[in-house]
Every structure is written in structure tokens, then in C-alpha cells.
Design a protein around this motif. Structure first.
Motif, short mmCIF file in Angstrom:
data_model
loop_
_atom_site.label_atom_id
_atom_site.label_comp_id
_atom_site.label_asym_id
_atom_site.label_seq_id
_atom_site.Cartn_x
_atom_site.Cartn_y
_atom_site.Cartn_z
N LEU A 107 19.74 3.45 39.47
CA LEU A 107 18.33 3.43 39.09
C LEU A 107 18.04 2.36 38.05
CD1 LEU A 107 15.52 4.86 39.24
CD2 LEU A 107 16.31 6.31 37.34
N LEU A 108 19.04 2.05 37.21
CA LEU A 108 18.85 1.11 36.11
C LEU A 108 19.30 -0.31 36.44
CD1 LEU A 108 20.25 3.41 33.28
CD2 LEU A 108 17.85 2.85 33.64
N ARG A 109 20.17 -0.45 37.43
CA ARG A 109 20.84 -1.74 37.64
C ARG A 109 19.90 -2.87 38.04
NH1 ARG A 109 25.89 0.86 40.96
NH2 ARG A 109 26.81 1.99 39.19
N SER A 110 18.91 -2.58 38.88
CA SER A 110 18.03 -3.66 39.32
C SER A 110 17.21 -4.20 38.15
CB SER A 110 17.10 -3.17 40.44
OG SER A 110 16.32 -2.07 39.99
N GLY A 111 16.73 -3.33 37.27
CA GLY A 111 15.98 -3.78 36.10
C GLY A 111 16.84 -4.55 35.12
N ILE A 112 18.10 -4.13 34.98
CA ILE A 112 19.03 -4.84 34.10
C ILE A 112 19.30 -6.23 34.65
CG2 ILE A 112 21.40 -4.89 33.23
CD1 ILE A 112 21.26 -1.81 33.08
N ALA A 113 19.53 -6.32 35.97
CA ALA A 113 19.79 -7.62 36.60
C ALA A 113 18.57 -8.53 36.48
CB ALA A 113 20.17 -7.42 38.07
N PHE A 114 17.37 -7.98 36.65
CA PHE A 114 16.14 -8.76 36.51
C PHE A 114 16.00 -9.29 35.08
CE2 PHE A 114 11.64 -9.03 35.39
CZ PHE A 114 11.14 -9.82 36.41
N SER A 115 16.30 -8.46 34.11
CA SER A 115 16.20 -8.88 32.70
C SER A 115 17.21 -9.97 32.37
CB SER A 115 16.42 -7.67 31.78
OG SER A 115 15.45 -6.67 32.01
N LEU A 140 22.63 -8.71 29.66
CA LEU A 140 23.95 -9.30 29.93
C LEU A 140 25.06 -8.43 29.36
CD1 LEU A 140 23.24 -13.09 29.33
CD2 LEU A 140 23.88 -12.02 31.48
N GLY A 141 24.85 -7.93 28.15
CA GLY A 141 25.85 -7.05 27.53
C GLY A 141 26.07 -5.79 28.34
N LEU A 142 25.00 -5.24 28.90
CA LEU A 142 25.11 -4.02 29.70
C LEU A 142 25.85 -4.25 31.01
CD1 LEU A 142 21.50 -2.65 29.12
CD2 LEU A 142 23.62 -1.52 28.42
N GLY A 143 25.98 -5.50 31.41
CA GLY A 143 26.69 -5.81 32.65
C GLY A 143 28.07 -6.39 32.46
N VAL A 144 28.58 -6.36 31.21
CA VAL A 144 29.85 -7.02 30.89
C VAL A 144 31.02 -6.07 31.05
CG1 VAL A 144 31.22 -7.94 28.98
CG2 VAL A 144 28.93 -8.80 29.40
N ASP A 145 32.05 -6.58 31.69
CA ASP A 145 33.32 -5.86 31.76
C ASP A 145 34.20 -6.35 30.61
OD1 ASP A 145 35.77 -4.75 32.33
OD2 ASP A 145 35.78 -5.30 34.45
N VAL A 146 34.39 -5.49 29.61
CA VAL A 146 35.12 -5.88 28.40
C VAL A 146 36.55 -6.31 28.73
CG1 VAL A 146 35.92 -5.09 26.14
CG2 VAL A 146 33.71 -4.36 27.01
N GLY A 177 24.74 -21.00 36.71
CA GLY A 177 25.18 -19.80 37.42
C GLY A 177 26.34 -19.09 36.76
N ALA A 178 26.39 -19.09 35.43
CA ALA A 178 27.49 -18.44 34.71
C ALA A 178 27.37 -16.93 34.84
CB ALA A 178 27.45 -18.85 33.24
N SER A 179 28.52 -16.25 34.84
CA SER A 179 28.53 -14.80 34.95
C SER A 179 28.25 -14.15 33.60
CB SER A 179 29.90 -14.32 35.45
OG SER A 179 30.89 -14.56 34.46
N SER A 180 27.94 -12.86 33.63
CA SER A 180 27.70 -12.11 32.39
C SER A 180 28.94 -12.12 31.50
CB SER A 180 27.32 -10.66 32.72
OG SER A 180 26.13 -10.61 33.46
N ASP A 181 30.12 -12.02 32.11
CA ASP A 181 31.36 -12.03 31.33
C ASP A 181 31.55 -13.36 30.61
OD1 ASP A 181 32.10 -9.43 32.16
OD2 ASP A 181 32.82 -10.23 34.05
N ALA A 225 28.93 -2.50 24.01
CA ALA A 225 29.43 -1.21 23.52
C ALA A 225 28.97 -0.07 24.42
CB ALA A 225 28.96 -0.99 22.08
N ILE A 226 27.70 -0.11 24.84
CA ILE A 226 27.17 0.92 25.74
C ILE A 226 27.91 0.88 27.07
CG2 ILE A 226 25.14 1.64 27.05
CD1 ILE A 226 23.42 0.67 24.70
N ARG A 227 28.08 -0.35 27.60
CA ARG A 227 28.74 -0.51 28.91
C ARG A 227 30.19 -0.04 28.88
NH1 ARG A 227 30.80 -0.45 32.99
NH2 ARG A 227 30.63 -1.82 34.80
N THR A 228 30.83 -0.12 27.72
CA THR A 228 32.22 0.29 27.60
C THR A 228 32.39 1.80 27.80
OG1 THR A 228 32.67 -1.53 26.07
CG2 THR A 228 34.23 0.30 26.06
N VAL A 229 31.42 2.57 27.33
CA VAL A 229 31.54 4.04 27.40
C VAL A 229 30.69 4.66 28.49
CG1 VAL A 229 32.11 4.20 24.95
CG2 VAL A 229 29.72 4.35 25.65
N TRP A 230 29.81 3.85 29.10
CA TRP A 230 28.89 4.40 30.11
C TRP A 230 28.48 3.33 31.10
CZ3 TRP A 230 23.42 3.19 30.32
CH2 TRP A 230 22.70 3.96 31.25
N SER A 231 28.53 3.67 32.38
CA SER A 231 28.14 2.72 33.41
C SER A 231 26.72 3.04 33.88
CB SER A 231 29.10 2.80 34.60
OG SER A 231 28.73 1.89 35.61
#
Length: 355
Positions: free
Chosen positions: A74-82, A314-320, A162-166, A64-70
């Protein structure tokens, strides 16, 4: 020389600098996790059992967050690590909760029935997903989710193949919906099929996705059904270890092509991911009594918490939009696979006179 120095610069960063880089993204994922756990707690207070687990809530909030905000760079590396490294640590820690003695304690006939159900359902679910035109990796996720333990199995298998976030998000989203419907609808089969408490407990243990959902589904049938259902479900969850190890061996060949077919020199540390080796070591330590009972609970809770953080990432990196394109086929695959699992489980219960 100048080029080589520039290329090596990122590797020379100190751990403190790396932590500063990752911290903002990890903090965002932790914030989503805390909200998800809070919502699950509210469910437990209202209904006694969570129908939608924090793991699912986290990925939905992240989407839901990713849908309205990218997220910013600054945040992407930490999100990918998580999403990757923290999930791998969580899978490794799950090994501490596995005892090989628990598998043998369920009895040879019931154990064989559980193993047969998991194997047949995995193969059939994968075949159904592929026939519906889904890609190999998402088909594996759906097969493991239906056959073993729903969202937890999907989360554990995803980094191995190696599955994608989507792929992960779409698999979990539709599996979660059907998981809730199973909890609500399964008790209706008790009078329709004249099931005894033991038979219904086995059916719930073989078909319901998560352990808390098994409790919710069996409470209406009484204590015996709850005890048997929980035991069967726990043994079914133990199948996740061998499945993950097996998939780790097959993972290099999933992409196909010449590289996948090329002969490989045997190297266990490259052939099997580090966290799978860690999983096996912890499982062996648990089975040998080297992991005390008092430590299992905290380790399992830490693994569960890390998994929720990873699902938020994973949710923050998903393309709906990607999920929308495969939604109909994923829904059909999950529904057909779940229906097949029900039929297989009922057939085994009556054929082997279980319960």
C-alpha cells in the motif's frame, strides 16, 4: 482483445485514483521529513548552524525505519513516486535560483580557479572510486558530491544517471560524516598554514560541501572570510547545472553493451530528461529577469522541501546490507577525494595568489 484491455486498464485510471494510490506512501515520507526538519531546527537553536542537514537526517531516519520494518504494498508506490518524480521536480525548480550574471560577477581568475577545481576533483574522485572497485554510478555520485556541493549534488545527479537508492544512501551517508568533520576541522588550518581571512574564505568555499556548513566553518575566521566563502561556494554550486546537463547526455551509455553503443536519432526530449530542460528554461528566465527576486526564495524552499521528502523515500527503500558491503570502499573513496580536493584548493590559492 481481452489481454489488450487488461494491459491498458492501469493507464485509464483517473487522477483521483492515482492520487489515492500514492497518498499513503507520500504521507509517510512527509512525516519523516517533518521530523527531520524539526531535528534540524533544534540543531540551529543549539548551535546556530545545522551540522547535519534535514536532508541527511531524513535519509538516516528512513534507513532506520526500513531496517526494522518493510513498507507494505500500500505504501510502496507512493514511496517510489517520492523518490523519483518529486526529486526530478526539485531539480527542475533549482533552475530558478541560477543567474548567469552571478557567475561572471566573481571575476575571471577566481571563476577559472573554481571551475578548474571542480573539474579536476570530479575526474580524480571518479578515478579513485573506480580504482577501489566501486561501480560507475556510485563513483559518479561520489565525484559530484565531493567536487560540487555534497548531498545536494548527489541528490540532483542520482535521477539523471539512474542511480539506485542504495548508491544514493551510501554516498550521502559517508559524505555527510566527512562534511561535519570538515566544518569542525577546517578552522584548525588557519594558524597551521598562516591563512589570511580571504584565503581561508576561498578555501572553505572550495572544499566545504553545503552552504550552511560554509557559514559554520567561516564564522570563527570573521565576516570577510564568511562573505568570500559564501560567494565562492555559491559559484561552485552553479557548476551543478552544467554537470547535470552533461551527465544527462552521457547517461544512456553508462550501462555499456550493444544498446548503449547503438546510434540514436537526435531527439532533445528523449536525450535530455524533461526536468533538465525545465531547469535550463527556469535558469534562462532567472537570468533574463523573468523570475522576480521575491519568487526565488519560495521556489528554492519548495525545491529543498521536495528534496528532503525524496531523501526520506530513498532511505525507506535502502537495503542496509548493501551499504555494509561497500561501506569500506565508499569511505576510502570519499576520504581520499576530499583530501585531494583540499590539496588542489590550497595549491590554487597559493599559485594564483588568491585572497
Amino acid at each position: 482483445m481481452q489481454k489488450n484491455r487488461l494491459m491498458k486498464a492501469p493507464e485509464s485510471r483517473s487522477p483521483v485514483a492515482r492520487l489515492r494510490e500514492l497518498a499513503p506512501g507520500i504521507a509517510l515520507c512527509v512525516a519523516v521529513t517533518l521530523v527531520s526538519i524539526g531535528l534540524q531546527h533544534l540543531e540551529e537553536e543549539a548551535f546556530e548552524h545545522p551540522y547535519i542537514e534535514a536532508l541527511v537526517i531524513a535519509i538516516l531516519i528512513g534507513m532506520a525505519i526500513r531496517t526494522v520494518w518493510s513498507p507494505s504494498p500500500l505504501l510502496r508506490s507512493g514511496i517510489a513516486f517520492s523518490a523519483k518524480q518529486l526529486l526530478e521536480v526539485a531539480v527542475m525548480l533549482l533552475g530558478a535560483s541560477i543567474s548567469f550574471a552571478a557567475i561572471l560577477a566573481s571575476g575571471p581568475v577566481l571563476l577559472a580557479a573554481i571551475v578548474a577545481t571542480v573539474v579536476v576533483t570530479m575526474v580524480a574522485s571518479f578515478a579513485i572510486s573506480r580504482l577501489l572497485g566501486l561501480a560507475v554510478r556510485i563513483s559518479i555520485l561520489i565525484a559530484c558530491g565531493n567536487a560540487i556541493c555534497g548531498n545536494s549534488a548527489i541528490a540532483a545527479v542520482a535521477p539523471v544517471i539512474g542511480a539506485s537508492s542504495d548508491d544514493v544512501a551510501s554516498s550521502i551517508s559517508f559524505t555527510a560524516i566527512l562534511g561535519v568533520l570538515m566544518v569542525l576541522g577546517l578552522p584548525l588550518l588557519i594558524p597551521l598554514l598562516d591563512l589570511g581571512a580571504g584565503q581561508y574564505g576561498i578555501l572553505a568555499g572550495l572544499t566545504v560541501y553545503a552552504v550552511p556548513q560554509v557559514l559554520a566553518a567561516t564564522v570563527p575566521a570573521g565576516l570577510v572570510a564568511t562573505q568570500i566563502g559564501t560567494l565562492v561556494k555559491l559559484v561552485r554550486v552553479l557548476m551543478l547545472g552544467p554537470v547535470v546537463v552533461g551527465l544527462s547526455l552521457l547517461a544512456p551509455r553508462l550501462g555499456g553493451g550493444a544498446e548503449a553503443a547503438a546510434p540514436r536519432r537526435f531527439d532533445p526530449f528523449k536525450l535530455v530528461p524533461w526536468f533538465i530542460l525545465g531547469f535550463l528554461v527556469l535558469a534562462a528566465c532567472r537570468s533574463l529577469g523573468l523570475v522576480p527576486d521575491l519568487a526565488v526564495g519560495p521556489i528554492t524552499r519548495i525545491a529543498g522541501l521536495l528534496t528532503v521528502v525524496s531523501m526520506a523515500a530513498l532511505g525507506l527503500g535502502v537495503d542496509v546490507r548493501v551499504i555494509g558491503r561497500v561501506g569500506g570502499r565508499v569511505t576510502a573513496a570519499v576520504t581520499l577525494s576530499l583530501g585531494l580536493l583540499l590539496l588542489i584548493s590550497l595549491g590554487l590559492i597559493h599559485l594564483l595568489r588568491l585572497g
